[in-house]
Design an enzyme around this catalytic site. Sequence first.
Site, PDB file in Angstrom:
ATOM      1  N   SER A 206       0.812  -1.200   0.000  1.00 10.40           N
ATOM      2  CA  SER A 206       0.000   0.000   0.000  1.00 10.40           C
ATOM      3  C   SER A 206       0.854   1.263   0.000  1.00 10.40           C
ATOM      4  O   SER A 206       1.591   1.496  -0.952  1.00 10.40           O
ATOM      5  CB  SER A 206      -0.974  -0.039   1.167  1.00 10.40           C
ATOM      6  OG  SER A 206      -2.122   0.709   0.870  1.00 10.40           O
ATOM      7  N   ASP A 312      -9.591  -5.261  -4.780  1.00 11.24           N
ATOM      8  CA  ASP A 312      -9.127  -4.211  -3.871  1.00 11.24           C
ATOM      9  C   ASP A 312      -9.923  -2.936  -4.145  1.00 11.24           C
ATOM     10  O   ASP A 312      -9.773  -2.310  -5.198  1.00 11.24           O
ATOM     11  CB  ASP A 312      -7.633  -3.959  -4.085  1.00 11.24           C
ATOM     12  CG  ASP A 312      -7.016  -3.084  -3.018  1.00 11.24           C
ATOM     13  OD1 ASP A 312      -7.753  -2.335  -2.349  1.00 11.24           O
ATOM     14  OD2 ASP A 312      -5.778  -3.140  -2.850  1.00 11.24           O
ATOM     15  N   HIS A 343      -7.690  -5.791  -0.204  1.00  9.76           N
ATOM     16  CA  HIS A 343      -6.422  -5.126   0.134  1.00  9.76           C
ATOM     17  C   HIS A 343      -5.643  -6.012   1.119  1.00  9.76           C
ATOM     18  O   HIS A 343      -5.587  -5.727   2.322  1.00  9.76           O
ATOM     19  CB  HIS A 343      -6.752  -3.766   0.754  1.00  9.76           C
ATOM     20  CG  HIS A 343      -5.653  -2.763   0.726  1.00  9.76           C
ATOM     21  ND1 HIS A 343      -5.112  -2.264  -0.428  1.00  9.76           N
ATOM     22  CD2 HIS A 343      -4.991  -2.135   1.736  1.00  9.76           C
ATOM     23  CE1 HIS A 343      -4.187  -1.383  -0.140  1.00  9.76           C
ATOM     24  NE2 HIS A 343      -4.078  -1.283   1.171  1.00  9.76           N
TER      25      HIS A 343
END
Length: 663
Positions: A206, A312, A343
């Site tokens: 991320s 995601d 995610h």
Amino acid sequence: MEIRARGARWSCRTLVAAASAALLGVLLAPAGAHGAARATPPAKVSKPTYSYADAIRESVWVDTGIDADADGRTDRVAVDVIRPREPAWQGRKIPVIMDASPYYSCCGRGNESQKKTYDADGAPAAFPLHYDNYFVPRGYAFVAVDLTGTNRSDGCIDVGGRSDIQSAKAVVDWLNGRARGYGSRGGTDRVRAGWTTGATGMIGKSYDGTIANGVAATGVEGLKTIVPISAISSWYDYYFAQGAPLYDSGPDWLSGYVESPEARARCQTVQQRLIDGAPRTGDLTRLWSERDYVRNADKVKASVFAVHGMQDLNVRTKHLGQWWDALADAGVERKIWLSQTGHVDPFDFRRTAWVSTLHRWFDHYLLGYDNGVDREPMADIERAPDQWSTDRVWPPRTTDTTTLRPGKGSAPGVGTLGRTPARPGSTETFTDDPRLGESDWAADIDRSTPAKSGFLTRPLSHDLRLSGSGTVTVTATPSTSSAHLSAVLVDLGPDTIRDYGATGEGITTLTERTCWGPSTTADSSCYRETTARTVDVGHTVFSRGWADLNTYASAGHGRPLTPGKPYTLTLELAASDHVVPAGHRLALIIGGTDQGLIDPPSTTPTLTVDLATTAARLPLVGGAEAFTRATTGSVPPHSSPRETPHNGVAEPRRTPPIPGDRT
């Protein structure tokens, strides 16, 4: 190697022997010309021969060369290092695995939200995640960098801007002898990284993976590979979808969330720049241009191993698709894993295979071992929970952009999807209802409902695979001065998939732990296992695109619409790789506000879609020929459509604008 955390305790010697045995199995080659079997030497692999307990643990502050907080001193970033002691004794230099993050103190890393800890003297004691436990015994250093404005670093968090990227780039420069490091935050005692080859691999999920993308896009020397997991490639596309806002806040909120208390007191000017430079209008400003790494993909010298969840809804796969395509155009060496999760880190959905693959990847690109990882299939794709396929190249070479056309059906709002253009003057009309979204639209695909227009193929006679990124061009006439559009692709048919809409986004965390290297009392290598969280569904949304129709004339600037006037706009669909099985139907849905995923416009428009000038351009494996084959002929009896329940996936929900792990 995975070691179960129960039963008898393992000695360090036993761990080394077990790992070596598992990793050094001999492969037998085919018989030679005279029929004699010959043993092929095993691929070279780094082995856990160094002491983790005795490893050197130190902190260094690296000068970034910029003064983001305008205090008259260039900012220094805190760099926590763990490296094996023995190579220095032997006169050997070692490579570096690096994770640069804003989350080491505020939020934690990984599925268990681990944070850095320090001993009574301020020396690093615990490094989050398994990278240190697993790789340090194998002859790597692990370096954990606090971005400027976070934890023990100077400066201000910049949400993907120059200060953020320079935080990590300066450390790569220091590892290669081009930047200055110090033994204390404000001291003058120089520290040099004479112990490393300078070969660096950046990894992270991320925000952390985003920084890896950004540093690679500078072309910095010494960065040999990056492993971005669920990473952003353009920050504008994190907050907006072609002008349509994805969150009701901007980068200033994220900055305030992750910055240290000290930074919060001194960084008001930077915060204001984030506010001023990111208006909620969705206009493409200089701030966003500076945070677009795709435009500098041609500078990337590092290899890229990208990992992303196809469901995601935090860092959407648009980021992956545009980054991947730009890297391909630049000729960058690449590898990709695509999962059915949201995610989620691959350590938590495919742990054993992930550690093994990552090990070989770093051995090849950082140690220079010829272990064949660069000659393996480029792509691993999760087809069903825990069921994976591979592709030599991704998207496959036979993939071809194919134009599909919506057509009028037997009932309003329920049309056809095929290759033949609709007759001129054919239209469909819907009214934006911000209370509804893609799950509602798909569940009512066969019924005339006022909030969407749906277009369906007949049940397929053969599997149809879509691989990559597509677009949908829509000509729509609004009844008001503002309007948002959504386009989604749906696989209509029963399936069992990962429940990406639930807590865990496709995984369930168990109580049992497995261990991935040695531990200390301060830093355990043992992590809770996970299993796939699945759900039975009647349809699967597998790609999405959203846009503000007001950006019809310019992708970077919206302007009021004239009610009653037609406008044409092309929506970019998120990258995916999905097989619509024989017996299922492929559907394209065009709607307004996708509830929970984009914000509604300022008005509630009714939109009339001109079908003759509306088209989907989709990446079909096999192209138009594959589509024709799949939509003609008899449907196999075993895959005939049947009544199925409402989609069991939880409603997509707005996630906080924090591109990191759920905490």
